[in-house]
Design a protein around this motif. Structure first.
Motif: not given
Length: 261
Positions: A26-35, A242-261
């Motif tokens: 999952v880490v490479p997908f997070l890194n690609q998203a700048g995380i 089993s679903q690293p790319e999908a999980l990374a995308a969801q983590v990024v979405e959650f983080i964007n939500g936190f940062m928008a508060l």
């Protein structure tokens, strides 16, 4: 609250029987998203002395050796990504590190969000064993490979039921013995209970989980008496395998939500 680096760093707090290395897909997908990510290990996994491996020691270790150095020395905001038993450790380690509390102390960094993946939710002084019903499930092999330790078997069926069968040798090798005392000793008060984490609690519910069944996850969420942003994944216990790319995308979405508060 923003630190010198705009994006928070994700501290990976693994579940029992595993290490942060288990998140390598999952880490490479997070890194690609700048995380950026940072490991959040704790000593009850494969401990030198199982008789010392309490939940409290896990919490103190994560707090003192990982969270404070990142917050205070590296001046980074943190998002905790906690899996399974990691929810007990990460949840308590983040106590008092929320934005309002840190701001009141004149600090410029904080734990800005909590993301649980099939995470165990325990109340103050409630051992994990109590939270799962007071008895070990049959797949927890007590006093294996030696006294005071446990293993999960059959690992593929319980943890990796939605993963490629060909991965079995690699996945079996990744599993470490865990101290039973960590599950039987009391955790301190959890951070998620505090209003400072309102809007900053996210939960990935794993619907085909053979280790923490979704019915148990639902019970924990309800018991917490606070609001979580819940997203369902049709996976087993290890979506980061089993679903690293999908999980990374969801983590990024959650983080964007936190940062928008």
């Amino acid at each position: 609250m923003a630190s010198s680096t705009s994006s928070p760093i994700v501290v990976i707090v693994p579940g029992a029987f595993g290490t942060p290395d288990g998140f390598h897909k999952v880490v490479p997908f997070l890194n690609q998203a700048g995380i950026e990510t940072h490991p959040g290990p704790y000593p009850s996994c494969n401990p030198s002395d199982p008789a010392e491996a309490t939940c409290a020691n896990d919490i103190a270790s994560l707090r003192n050796n990982v969270l404070f150095p990142l917050l205070d020395q590296q001046q980074r905001d943190i998002v905790i990504l906690a899996h399974s038993y990691g929810g007990v450790v990460g949840g308590a380690a983040a106590k008092g590190l929320d934005i309002p509390t840190r701001k009141a102390q004149g600090k410029t960094t904080a734990v800005v969000g909590l993301i649980y993946v099939a995470g165990n939710i325990t109340l103050e002084n409630e051992p994990l064993l109590e939270a799962v019903g007071g008895a070990y499930p049959p797949f927890i092999k007590v006093d294996q490979p030696s006294k005071g330790l446990a293993l999960i078997a059959p690992a593929m069926e319980v943890l990796y039921n939605d993963c490629e069968a060909s991965l079995a040798p690699e996945l079996d090798k990744a599993m470490k013995p865990h101290a039973l005392l960590a599950f039987e000793s009391k955790p301190s008060a959890p951070a998620w209970a505090d209003p400072g984490f309102d809007g900053r609690r996210a939960y990935v519910r794993t619907l085909e989980d053979c280790c923490n069944p979704s019915s148990l996850q639902d019970m924990w969420l309800e018991k917490s008496k606070v609001k979580w942003d819940v997203v369902d994944f049709k996976t087993g216990h290890m979506p980061f395998v089993s679903q690293p790319e999908a999980l990374a995308a969801q983590v990024v979405e959650f983080i964007n939500g936190f940062m928008a508060l």
